[in-house]
Design a protein around this motif. Sequence first.
Motif, PDB file in Angstrom:
ATOM      1  N   ALA A  88      20.263  19.157   0.362  1.00 11.48           N
ATOM      2  CA  ALA A  88      19.595  18.416  -0.713  1.00 11.48           C
ATOM      3  C   ALA A  88      20.334  18.590  -2.042  1.00 11.48           C
ATOM      4  O   ALA A  88      20.405  17.658  -2.851  1.00 11.48           O
ATOM      5  N   ARG A  89      20.888  19.774  -2.267  1.00 16.14           N
ATOM      6  CA  ARG A  89      21.666  20.000  -3.486  1.00 16.14           C
ATOM      7  C   ARG A  89      22.912  19.120  -3.504  1.00 16.14           C
ATOM      8  O   ARG A  89      23.280  18.561  -4.544  1.00 16.14           O
ATOM      9  N   SER A  90      23.566  18.998  -2.357  1.00 15.14           N
ATOM     10  CA  SER A  90      24.725  18.108  -2.266  1.00 15.14           C
ATOM     11  C   SER A  90      24.307  16.654  -2.493  1.00 15.14           C
ATOM     12  O   SER A  90      25.034  15.867  -3.106  1.00 15.14           O
ATOM     13  N   ALA A  91      23.103  16.333  -2.022  1.00 15.81           N
ATOM     14  CA  ALA A  91      22.617  14.957  -2.128  1.00 15.81           C
ATOM     15  C   ALA A  91      22.411  14.545  -3.578  1.00 15.81           C
ATOM     16  O   ALA A  91      22.844  13.466  -4.000  1.00 15.81           O
ATOM     17  N   VAL A  92      21.742  15.389  -4.355  1.00 13.71           N
ATOM     18  CA  VAL A  92      21.482  15.017  -5.752  1.00 13.71           C
ATOM     19  C   VAL A  92      22.750  15.063  -6.591  1.00 13.71           C
ATOM     20  O   VAL A  92      22.849  14.392  -7.629  1.00 13.71           O
ATOM     21  N   GLU A  93      23.725  15.843  -6.162  1.00 11.89           N
ATOM     22  CA  GLU A  93      25.021  15.822  -6.842  1.00 11.89           C
ATOM     23  C   GLU A  93      25.732  14.503  -6.569  1.00 11.89           C
ATOM     24  O   GLU A  93      26.382  13.944  -7.456  1.00 11.89           O
ATOM     25  N   PHE A  94      25.581  14.005  -5.349  1.00  8.23           N
ATOM     26  CA  PHE A  94      26.171  12.720  -4.977  1.00  8.23           C
ATOM     27  C   PHE A  94      25.524  11.583  -5.758  1.00  8.23           C
ATOM     28  O   PHE A  94      26.209  10.713  -6.315  1.00  8.23           O
ATOM     29  N   SER A 119      29.331   1.272 -13.845  1.00  4.28           N
ATOM     30  CA  SER A 119      27.967   1.722 -13.567  1.00  4.28           C
ATOM     31  C   SER A 119      27.948   3.183 -13.134  1.00  4.28           C
ATOM     32  O   SER A 119      28.970   3.760 -12.769  1.00  4.28           O
ATOM     33  N   GLU A 120      26.750   3.775 -13.154  1.00  2.00           N
ATOM     34  CA  GLU A 120      26.575   5.167 -12.752  1.00  2.00           C
ATOM     35  C   GLU A 120      26.370   5.324 -11.250  1.00  2.00           C
ATOM     36  O   GLU A 120      26.321   6.445 -10.748  1.00  2.00           O
ATOM     37  N   ALA A 121      26.245   4.228 -10.545  1.00  5.30           N
ATOM     38  CA  ALA A 121      26.016   4.301  -9.094  1.00  5.30           C
ATOM     39  C   ALA A 121      27.238   4.897  -8.396  1.00  5.30           C
ATOM     40  O   ALA A 121      28.373   4.699  -8.837  1.00  5.30           O
ATOM     41  N   PRO A 122      27.035   5.656  -7.314  1.00 10.65           N
ATOM     42  CA  PRO A 122      28.163   6.232  -6.574  1.00 10.65           C
ATOM     43  C   PRO A 122      29.143   5.157  -6.121  1.00 10.65           C
ATOM     44  O   PRO A 122      28.747   4.086  -5.667  1.00 10.65           O
ATOM     45  N   LEU A 123      30.428   5.458  -6.234  1.00 15.07           N
ATOM     46  CA  LEU A 123      31.456   4.476  -5.900  1.00 15.07           C
ATOM     47  C   LEU A 123      31.394   4.047  -4.444  1.00 15.07           C
ATOM     48  O   LEU A 123      31.547   2.865  -4.124  1.00 15.07           O
ATOM     49  N   GLU A 124      31.166   5.014  -3.529  1.00 16.10           N
ATOM     50  CA  GLU A 124      31.141   4.618  -2.116  1.00 16.10           C
ATOM     51  C   GLU A 124      29.918   3.768  -1.796  1.00 16.10           C
ATOM     52  O   GLU A 124      29.972   2.908  -0.917  1.00 16.10           O
ATOM     53  N   GLN A 125      28.823   3.982  -2.506  1.00 12.26           N
ATOM     54  CA  GLN A 125      27.641   3.140  -2.310  1.00 12.26           C
ATOM     55  C   GLN A 125      27.930   1.718  -2.759  1.00 12.26           C
ATOM     56  O   GLN A 125      27.490   0.742  -2.135  1.00 12.26           O
ATOM     57  N   GLN A 126      28.681   1.574  -3.848  1.00  7.48           N
ATOM     58  CA  GLN A 126      29.051   0.249  -4.335  1.00  7.48           C
ATOM     59  C   GLN A 126      30.169  -0.365  -3.490  1.00  7.48           C
ATOM     60  O   GLN A 126      30.240  -1.585  -3.343  1.00  7.48           O
ATOM     61  N   LEU A 127      31.033   0.474  -2.951  1.00  5.82           N
ATOM     62  CA  LEU A 127      32.163  -0.024  -2.176  1.00  5.82           C
ATOM     63  C   LEU A 127      31.721  -0.598  -0.835  1.00  5.82           C
ATOM     64  O   LEU A 127      32.011  -1.752  -0.506  1.00  5.82           O
ATOM     65  N   THR A 179      23.360   1.883   3.090  1.00  9.46           N
ATOM     66  CA  THR A 179      23.132   1.956   4.537  1.00  9.46           C
ATOM     67  C   THR A 179      21.976   1.034   4.923  1.00  9.46           C
ATOM     68  O   THR A 179      20.915   1.058   4.317  1.00  9.46           O
ATOM     69  N   GLY A 180      22.190   0.214   5.928  1.00  4.99           N
ATOM     70  CA  GLY A 180      21.168  -0.733   6.355  1.00  4.99           C
ATOM     71  C   GLY A 180      21.261  -2.080   5.667  1.00  4.99           C
ATOM     72  O   GLY A 180      20.622  -3.043   6.100  1.00  4.99           O
ATOM     73  N   ALA A 231      26.680  14.282   6.854  1.00  8.32           N
ATOM     74  CA  ALA A 231      25.994  13.894   5.625  1.00  8.32           C
ATOM     75  C   ALA A 231      26.874  14.096   4.405  1.00  8.32           C
ATOM     76  O   ALA A 231      26.842  13.307   3.455  1.00  8.32           O
ATOM     77  N   GLN A 232      27.680  15.154   4.413  1.00  7.79           N
ATOM     78  CA  GLN A 232      28.494  15.491   3.253  1.00  7.79           C
ATOM     79  C   GLN A 232      29.876  14.847   3.284  1.00  7.79           C
ATOM     80  O   GLN A 232      30.658  15.006   2.355  1.00  7.79           O
ATOM     81  N   LYS A 233      30.161  14.114   4.346  1.00  8.52           N
ATOM     82  CA  LYS A 233      31.469  13.520   4.519  1.00  8.52           C
ATOM     83  C   LYS A 233      31.530  12.145   3.840  1.00  8.52           C
ATOM     84  O   LYS A 233      30.542  11.406   3.801  1.00  8.52           O
ATOM     85  N   PHE A 234      32.700  11.796   3.327  1.00  4.02           N
ATOM     86  CA  PHE A 234      32.900  10.468   2.727  1.00  4.02           C
ATOM     87  C   PHE A 234      32.855   9.399   3.814  1.00  4.02           C
ATOM     88  O   PHE A 234      33.460   9.571   4.877  1.00  4.02           O
ATOM     89  N   PRO A 235      32.148   8.292   3.549  1.00 10.51           N
ATOM     90  CA  PRO A 235      31.355   7.964   2.372  1.00 10.51           C
ATOM     91  C   PRO A 235      29.923   8.486   2.500  1.00 10.51           C
ATOM     92  O   PRO A 235      29.247   8.227   3.512  1.00 10.51           O
ATOM     93  N   GLU A 236      29.468   9.220   1.506  1.00 10.68           N
ATOM     94  CA  GLU A 236      28.109   9.750   1.529  1.00 10.68           C
ATOM     95  C   GLU A 236      27.087   8.619   1.372  1.00 10.68           C
ATOM     96  O   GLU A 236      27.395   7.547   0.854  1.00 10.68           O
ATOM     97  N   SER A 237      25.863   8.899   1.795  1.00 13.64           N
ATOM     98  CA  SER A 237      24.828   7.865   1.800  1.00 13.64           C
ATOM     99  C   SER A 237      23.473   8.481   1.489  1.00 13.64           C
ATOM    100  O   SER A 237      23.126   9.537   2.035  1.00 13.64           O
ATOM    101  N   VAL A 238      22.716   7.833   0.618  1.00 17.59           N
ATOM    102  CA  VAL A 238      21.360   8.294   0.285  1.00 17.59           C
ATOM    103  C   VAL A 238      20.493   8.360   1.539  1.00 17.59           C
ATOM    104  O   VAL A 238      19.784   9.347   1.773  1.00 17.59           O
TER     105      VAL A 238
END
Length: 549
Positions: A498-504, A86-94, A98-99, A468-475
């Motif tokens: 915000a630029r880092s966010a949309v890249e994530f 999938s295209e979803a960020p790996l840390e978000q899936q791992l 958040t919440g 915010a920019q540290k692993f694992p990043e979060s929307v």
Amino acid sequence: MVNSLNNPILKSICVGSTIITLALSPNINKDSLIIPKIALLFLLALYLIPKLVVSLRKILKVKELKTLFIIISLIIMQLLIVFFSSEAPLEQQLYGRTGRGMGILTQISMLVVMLATAVFIKKSDLKIILLTLTTSALISSAYSIFQSYGIDFIRWDTRTNGVIGTLGNPNFQSSFAALALVPAFFVFWNTRYRYLFGIGSFVIFFWTIYKTQSTQGYVTSALAVCVFVVIFLWHKNRLMASLAIIFSMTAGIVSVFGMLNFGPLRDYLYKSSVQSRGDFWRSALVTANEHPITGVGIDSFGDYYLKYRDLVAVNHPFAEYADNAHNFFLEYAATGGYPLLVLHLILLIFVLLSFFSIQRKLGKFDLQLSLIFTVWVAFQAQSVISPGNIALILWNAVISGALIGYNSAVGNSGEFNYITQESQSFTRPFSVLLVVFGLIIYYPLFNTDRQQLIAMSRKDGDLAIISAQKFPESVLRYTIITRELLDSQLPQQALVLARSAVEFNPNSPNLWALILINPVAPTDERLLAKSKLLELDPLNREVIDYKVP
């Protein structure tokens, strides 16, 4: 059946589930109701894996356990396919959103607990499952009652009425109380203080449901009572049981119509949140149809809800954003594809058939078995209208495993030792090593979330940006901190973040919106943000009409 040597394993599962249910880390973590739960759950699963490995050869000789092992293996395979494709960020899936915390590690851990429960349970262990479940619910419910009167040692940041117990939401707490309502009356009945604990527990649970102001607690409680009564009458008087079934079905239909704003119960059961769930379900169904094989990524429905919602949802005055389908089965389909949905349905049917198989073999009413099944049915009912909650899903895993395992025990004559005392001693160091490994895996999540809490409490913008920019990043972390920077009149720092966010995560509309509304962002960048937003939220009239300066 498993001999007494295996009792410590089952007890560790039950006690571990209780601790996970009640775990919270205020003043340590920002996401203090989720992070300790997913960490402890993962560690429990890692502790159990070596014990399952040394028992595998014997497990595969038992039809019921072999079937469960195959189903779980297929589910894990599908989760891994989704995770890597999938295209979803790996840390978000791992780690999960958040919440929510329903990432692949959480989901696999649930399956491990289910298999371990099925393997190491015996009939006498049904009581400890009911006892620990009821105790967990009692403590959490009592805490929620104190919260309803403004008595709380923690200041929670919540948009609800604050009656959240240790589960984080009034609906979750209400459902948990409803699940334990019927068992509580019987679990303590043979004790010396049966009236104090039995009736007292029943009162506390009903009081909790009342204080949460959650309709699903009443509905789930009524269903649980009906299921238990039907099972009891079926073994005592088939005519009365048939009448009870007819009454229950009629009451169920009237209740459903009431929740949909029709019929005599509409004034009591209807809420606008029911219509919201309809919006979520339709969007989830379209999401699944657009991504039928692998879905959009584990715990990533929130990135696509706005993209696939319809005009009905957009035009509701109470239209809201959702990061979960609020239906377990639609969530499976949307995030993991139809294969994941089908596999979970097969698992559900297998548990149901296990109960009927046990009943056929026993040929009589079994109180503890009936209570276990009542809790299972109540959970399945609430899962149709509720998002996933770690504590509730964990208890469902334990109970599902118990039904399957008990069925295999009843079907095998004599003692069947899946793990010897020597094997337990052999697996102990491996369990310890895996637990240490689990701590290493989860430390980044704990540390990053803690840094966010420290940064926000100290109003330290630099540390907030780092977290915010540290692993694992979060929307959600990106959204919160970027908005704080904008509100603090620091638009340049907010733009960088915000630029880092949309890249994530370029598929999150919330993150592109942070660039669109930033006054110092270049015009061409804001135009790009608007075009991306229209791709991800095409029916949003505010975005369509928004004029970029």
